[in-house]
Design an enzyme around this catalytic site. Structure first.
Site, PDB file in Angstrom:
ATOM      1  N   ALA A  16      54.175  38.763  23.515  1.00 46.59           N
ATOM      2  CA  ALA A  16      54.258  37.621  22.396  1.00 46.59           C
ATOM      3  C   ALA A  16      54.386  38.426  20.964  1.00 46.59           C
ATOM      4  O   ALA A  16      54.769  38.454  20.379  1.00 46.59           O
ATOM      5  CB  ALA A  16      52.708  37.218  22.385  1.00 46.59           C
ATOM      6  N   THR A  43      52.096  40.358  30.555  1.00 48.39           N
ATOM      7  CA  THR A  43      53.631  39.816  30.191  1.00 48.39           C
ATOM      8  C   THR A  43      53.939  41.050  31.378  1.00 48.39           C
ATOM      9  O   THR A  43      54.755  40.924  32.384  1.00 48.39           O
ATOM     10  CB  THR A  43      53.993  40.623  29.738  1.00 48.39           C
ATOM     11  OG1 THR A  43      53.414  40.295  28.883  1.00 48.39           O
ATOM     12  CG2 THR A  43      55.324  40.419  29.732  1.00 48.39           C
ATOM     13  N   TYR A  45      52.561  42.024  34.534  1.00 45.03           N
ATOM     14  CA  TYR A  45      52.230  42.145  35.656  1.00 45.03           C
ATOM     15  C   TYR A  45      52.599  40.400  35.947  1.00 45.03           C
ATOM     16  O   TYR A  45      51.965  39.828  37.716  1.00 45.03           O
ATOM     17  CB  TYR A  45      50.899  41.560  35.960  1.00 45.03           C
ATOM     18  CG  TYR A  45      50.265  43.631  35.489  1.00 45.03           C
ATOM     19  CD1 TYR A  45      49.105  43.986  36.574  1.00 45.03           C
ATOM     20  CD2 TYR A  45      50.096  43.796  34.363  1.00 45.03           C
ATOM     21  CE1 TYR A  45      49.349  45.359  36.552  1.00 45.03           C
ATOM     22  CE2 TYR A  45      49.740  45.435  34.805  1.00 45.03           C
ATOM     23  CZ  TYR A  45      49.418  46.064  35.521  1.00 45.03           C
ATOM     24  OH  TYR A  45      48.718  47.231  35.699  1.00 45.03           O
ATOM     25  N   ALA A  46      53.465  39.667  35.276  1.00 47.89           N
ATOM     26  CA  ALA A  46      54.197  38.256  35.366  1.00 47.89           C
ATOM     27  C   ALA A  46      54.967  38.311  36.475  1.00 47.89           C
ATOM     28  O   ALA A  46      56.086  39.081  36.449  1.00 47.89           O
ATOM     29  CB  ALA A  46      54.659  37.793  34.284  1.00 47.89           C
ATOM     30  N   GLN A  47      54.974  38.045  38.113  1.00 48.08           N
ATOM     31  CA  GLN A  47      56.026  37.816  38.763  1.00 48.08           C
ATOM     32  C   GLN A  47      56.668  37.138  38.407  1.00 48.08           C
ATOM     33  O   GLN A  47      57.994  37.335  38.613  1.00 48.08           O
ATOM     34  CB  GLN A  47      54.967  38.399  40.211  1.00 48.08           C
ATOM     35  CG  GLN A  47      54.323  39.906  40.620  1.00 48.08           C
ATOM     36  CD  GLN A  47      54.073  39.229  41.341  1.00 48.08           C
ATOM     37  OE1 GLN A  47      53.281  38.823  42.581  1.00 48.08           O
ATOM     38  NE2 GLN A  47      53.307  40.874  42.472  1.00 48.08           N
ATOM     39  N   GLU A 115      57.779  26.025  41.135  1.00 45.06           N
ATOM     40  CA  GLU A 115      56.445  26.786  41.411  1.00 45.06           C
ATOM     41  C   GLU A 115      55.444  25.315  41.732  1.00 45.06           C
ATOM     42  O   GLU A 115      55.769  24.803  41.429  1.00 45.06           O
ATOM     43  CB  GLU A 115      56.112  27.778  40.851  1.00 45.06           C
ATOM     44  CG  GLU A 115      56.770  28.899  40.188  1.00 45.06           C
ATOM     45  CD  GLU A 115      56.173  30.333  40.012  1.00 45.06           C
ATOM     46  OE1 GLU A 115      55.556  29.895  38.971  1.00 45.06           O
ATOM     47  OE2 GLU A 115      56.755  31.201  40.219  1.00 45.06           O
ATOM     48  N   ASP A 220      39.852  41.672  23.986  1.00 45.95           N
ATOM     49  CA  ASP A 220      39.588  42.256  22.419  1.00 45.95           C
ATOM     50  C   ASP A 220      39.736  40.998  21.594  1.00 45.95           C
ATOM     51  O   ASP A 220      38.784  41.042  20.476  1.00 45.95           O
ATOM     52  CB  ASP A 220      40.041  43.870  22.347  1.00 45.95           C
ATOM     53  CG  ASP A 220      40.127  44.895  23.191  1.00 45.95           C
ATOM     54  OD1 ASP A 220      39.208  44.230  24.642  1.00 45.95           O
ATOM     55  OD2 ASP A 220      41.056  44.967  23.471  1.00 45.95           O
ATOM     56  N   HIS A 241      43.848  32.295  39.731  1.00 46.58           N
ATOM     57  CA  HIS A 241      45.089  32.321  40.893  1.00 46.58           C
ATOM     58  C   HIS A 241      44.830  31.439  41.987  1.00 46.58           C
ATOM     59  O   HIS A 241      44.144  33.013  42.991  1.00 46.58           O
ATOM     60  CB  HIS A 241      45.798  33.787  40.401  1.00 46.58           C
ATOM     61  CG  HIS A 241      47.502  33.538  41.043  1.00 46.58           C
ATOM     62  ND1 HIS A 241      48.025  33.366  41.768  1.00 46.58           N
ATOM     63  CD2 HIS A 241      48.791  33.386  40.324  1.00 46.58           C
ATOM     64  CE1 HIS A 241      48.973  32.939  42.877  1.00 46.58           C
ATOM     65  NE2 HIS A 241      50.021  32.837  41.139  1.00 46.58           N
ATOM     66  N   ARG A 287      47.436  24.626  40.565  1.00 44.98           N
ATOM     67  CA  ARG A 287      46.596  25.804  41.123  1.00 44.98           C
ATOM     68  C   ARG A 287      45.418  26.039  40.722  1.00 44.98           C
ATOM     69  O   ARG A 287      44.310  25.908  41.568  1.00 44.98           O
ATOM     70  CB  ARG A 287      46.863  26.793  39.542  1.00 44.98           C
ATOM     71  CG  ARG A 287      47.572  27.774  39.989  1.00 44.98           C
ATOM     72  CD  ARG A 287      47.675  29.268  39.294  1.00 44.98           C
ATOM     73  NE  ARG A 287      49.569  29.252  39.411  1.00 44.98           N
ATOM     74  CZ  ARG A 287      50.120  30.159  38.955  1.00 44.98           C
ATOM     75  NH1 ARG A 287      49.312  30.443  37.504  1.00 44.98           N
ATOM     76  NH2 ARG A 287      50.849  30.575  38.812  1.00 44.98           N
ATOM     77  N   HIS A 348      42.637  35.044  36.306  1.00 45.44           N
ATOM     78  CA  HIS A 348      44.045  35.242  36.054  1.00 45.44           C
ATOM     79  C   HIS A 348      44.521  35.049  34.788  1.00 45.44           C
ATOM     80  O   HIS A 348      45.078  35.815  33.891  1.00 45.44           O
ATOM     81  CB  HIS A 348      44.805  34.025  36.892  1.00 45.44           C
ATOM     82  CG  HIS A 348      46.264  34.644  37.085  1.00 45.44           C
ATOM     83  ND1 HIS A 348      46.999  35.673  37.132  1.00 45.44           N
ATOM     84  CD2 HIS A 348      47.702  33.544  36.728  1.00 45.44           C
ATOM     85  CE1 HIS A 348      48.079  35.489  37.253  1.00 45.44           C
ATOM     86  NE2 HIS A 348      48.330  34.508  36.927  1.00 45.44           N
ATOM     87  N   ARG A 383      46.880  25.727  33.465  1.00 43.38           N
ATOM     88  CA  ARG A 383      48.568  25.663  33.383  1.00 43.38           C
ATOM     89  C   ARG A 383      49.099  25.844  34.249  1.00 43.38           C
ATOM     90  O   ARG A 383      48.475  25.955  35.107  1.00 43.38           O
ATOM     91  CB  ARG A 383      48.005  27.883  32.768  1.00 43.38           C
ATOM     92  CG  ARG A 383      49.199  27.656  32.004  1.00 43.38           C
ATOM     93  CD  ARG A 383      49.755  29.143  32.118  1.00 43.38           C
ATOM     94  NE  ARG A 383      49.116  30.024  32.632  1.00 43.38           N
ATOM     95  CZ  ARG A 383      50.133  30.248  33.084  1.00 43.38           C
ATOM     96  NH1 ARG A 383      51.255  30.607  33.635  1.00 43.38           N
ATOM     97  NH2 ARG A 383      49.463  31.705  34.817  1.00 43.38           N
ATOM     98  N   LEU A 389      54.652  32.695  29.985  1.00 44.75           N
ATOM     99  CA  LEU A 389      55.961  33.798  29.183  1.00 44.75           C
ATOM    100  C   LEU A 389      56.388  32.460  27.964  1.00 44.75           C
ATOM    101  O   LEU A 389      56.434  32.871  27.671  1.00 44.75           O
ATOM    102  CB  LEU A 389      56.569  34.114  30.032  1.00 44.75           C
ATOM    103  CG  LEU A 389      56.511  35.669  30.720  1.00 44.75           C
ATOM    104  CD1 LEU A 389      57.501  35.567  32.235  1.00 44.75           C
ATOM    105  CD2 LEU A 389      55.178  36.265  30.367  1.00 44.75           C
TER     106      LEU A 389
HETATM  107  C1  SIN Z   1      52.937  33.917  39.927  1.00 42.95           C
HETATM  108  O1  SIN Z   1      54.005  34.651  40.091  1.00 42.95           O
HETATM  109  O2  SIN Z   1      52.345  33.096  40.417  1.00 42.95           O
HETATM  110  C2  SIN Z   1      51.984  34.406  38.510  1.00 42.95           C
HETATM  111  C3  SIN Z   1      53.283  33.655  37.617  1.00 42.95           C
HETATM  112  C4  SIN Z   1      52.504  32.720  36.554  1.00 42.95           C
HETATM  113  O3  SIN Z   1      50.768  32.558  36.278  1.00 42.95           O
HETATM  114  O4  SIN Z   1      52.396  31.630  35.840  1.00 42.95           O
END
Ligand code: SIN
Length: 537
Positions: A16, A43, A45-47, A115, A220, A241, A287, A348, A383, A389
């Site tokens: 962002a 960001t 760490y977003a896989q 997903e 923060d 997650h 989720r 998460h 979410r 993202l």
């Molecule tokens: C994930 O890869 O499971 C995380 C991506 C997300 O949080 O949308």
């Protein structure tokens, strides 16, 4: 005291912040302040990827419907519609910047992943390191932009409003003029004064003991906004997650939902596919459902984890398509293409945040917020995977487009911003205290304010967190600043705000599940949970 004057101050360097900075830099000078080295952010760490409509069998309406369903009736539909419709253009902008997403075998289109709770394949991704790829290209573009200066190892302390300006009184209304920022390298506090300030500080996963978020995700921006009296909403909706690696040395390493999207299944210790007992969508249920099912299964059986079985995906596919996860697990002597993967849920993503309109404008004049720290209303009570993202890209783009028109009409911040006053503080050398308080808060939040809540647990947590927060506040007033102290102060405030929000919602909805009110209560419908200003001092 040094003072840096810019047109735009961007606090945080995830997707962002960088997207906004690169676009706002067309209209003025930009300073990005970031706590660590520039690539450290949520960001990174977003896989999984970025959800967006590119598939031939997909449509905006389907993506909107899936998002609204996951959000359990409290998403803001106009925000969802905006995000979904503007998504493809923003993703194409990333490609223009140089992002290399995984393509179909003939390289003609994106290779779209699937997903949980998505009715179509729509996850644009770069194998299993999408966040990293996005961060890489945006960071490099920001470094090369003549109007952008990046200040690493700079920790924001507080936003500057009229309360810090001698010639103004608070009756003038609240306007943001920038921030006090701590420079870790020389131990000094600087004033960053700006016509427009953007909060893009990411999430607050560090409020919980187990989290997929990096150490810097200490809420923060939420805490700074709250102290400046900005409106915040829906902080009870912390997303857990479902699948992070359960290993003593792994610190909640994420096993992407894309792995379940590719066919992996969840088993309990007896090898039973337990999702059959919880939801017809099985492992690809939303989720909140999967995380709660895992939690219930572990509690019912007294097990410390469940297992992901990747054998339905096929052995050869795994190292090629999930190289980051595969190699990381090998470091822990686990071959995920051959062995069951022990997993547990972890904190998460914060679905609530600083209240904004469709252009990222907060309730404070000239203060904007984008990305995880913001509440645009798109996520509602839960979410949808890989919408984060997307939200960050779209609303940062919109905030920057609003800046184009407004920056010309905003006068420079006043000259008489108060100097930082640290008289009477001294170096207490009480590291043990700071570390202990941080651990204690995170443990209380995990035990009492986690996946399953109750009034009894929330009230117990509130009493304890309130006491620790007051002690931290006293300690902060007397002590020379360090990054750890600033983070502890923020974590203690955000923890309490989450509890206060959870206590207000007398129902179970999406990510907020309480045994006292196990049903969704559509009669006494509480859309947004907005906390009263100055609820805690
Ligand atoms: C994930 O890869 O499971 C995380 C991506 C997300 O949080 O949308």
């Amino acid at each position: 005291m040094s003072r840096i004057n810019v047109d735009f101050l961007v606090i945080g360097s995830g997707v962002a912040g960088l997207t906004y900075a690169l676009k706002a830099a067309n209209y003025g000078t930009v300073a990005i302040v970031t706590k660590k080295e520039d690539v450290e952010s949520n960001t990174n760490y977003a896989q999984g990827g970025i959800a967006s409509v590119f598939g031939e069998d997909d449509s905006f309406d389907l993506h909107i419907r899936d998002t609204l369903e996951a959000g359990r009736g409290i998403c803001k539909e106009d925000a969802v519609r905006t995000m979904v419709k503007e998504g493809p253009r923003c993703i194409n902008d990333l490609v223009k910047f140089g992002a290399e997403f995984t393509l179909s075998p003939d390289s003609a289109k994106f290779d779209l992943g699937k997903e949980g709770a998505h009715s179509r394949k729509r996850i644009v991704h770069a194998k299993d390191y999408t966040g990293n790829e996005v961060e890489r290209i945006l960071t490099s573009a920001a470094h090369n932009h003549k109007n952008i200066k990046i200040f690493e190892n700079h920790v924001s302390i507080d936003l500057l409003t009229e309360h810090q300006v001698s010639s103004k009184s608070s009756s003038d209304g609240i306007t943001c003029y920038g921030a006090y920022v701590y420079d870790e390298q020389n131990g000094k506090v600087k004033i960053f004064s700006a016509k427009i300030t953007l909060l893009s500080t990411g999430g607050a996963g560090q409020v919980y003991l187990h989290t997929t978020n990096p150490r810097i995700a200490s809420g923060d921006g939420l805490a700074m906004a709250y102290r400046a009296r900005a409106k915040l909403a829906n902080l009870e909706f912390m997303q857990f997650h479902p699948t992070t690696l359960f290993h003593p040395d792994a610190a909640a390493f994420l096993i992407s939902e894309a792995v379940r999207g590719a066919g992996a299944i969840l088993l309990n210790k007896d090898g039973k596919r337990f999702m059959e007992d919880y939801d017809p969508k099985l492992e690809l249920a939303p989720r909140d459902v999967v995380a709660r099912a895992i939690d219930a299964e572990m509690k019912k059986r007294g097990d410390s984890c469940v297992y992901l079985d990747l054998s339905p995906i096929g052995r050869d596919y795994i190292p090629l398509n999930f190289p980051q996860i595969y190699n990381k697990c090998l470091e822990y002597k686990l071959d995920i293409s051959q062995e069951l993967v022990p997993v547990v849920p972890a904190a998460h993503y914060m679905c609530g945040g600083v209240y904004t309109n469709l252009y990222g404008q907060t309730s404070i004049e000239n203060l904007f917020a984008c990305g995880e720290v913001a509440y645009t209303g798109v996520h509602g009570a839960n979410r949808l995977a890989s919408n984060s993202l997307l939200e960050a890209l779209v609303f940062a783009d919109r905030a920057a487009s609003a800046a184009k028109d407004s920056i010309k009409n905003i006068s420079s911040p006043p000259e008489d911003i108060e100097q930082w006053d640290d008289s009477g503080t001294f170096n207490m050398d009480e590291w043990i205290l700071i570390a202990h308080d941080r651990d204690e808060i995170r443990k209380i939040m995990w035990d009492y304010v986690g996946i399953v809540r109750s009034d009894f647990r929330l009230i117990r947590a509130k009493r304890r967190i309130d006491m620790i927060r007051r002690e931290v506040r006293e300690f902060y007033r007397k002590t020379a600043i360090t990054e750890e102290l600033l983070e502890l102060r923020n974590i203690s405030i955000v923890a309490q705000l989450i509890i206060e929000s959870a206590l207000l919602r007398k129902e179970s909805r999406g990510l907020h599940y309480t045994t006292d009110y196990p049903e969704q209560n559509d009669q006494n419908f509480l859309g947004e949970t907005v906390l009263p200003e100055r609820l805690i001092d």
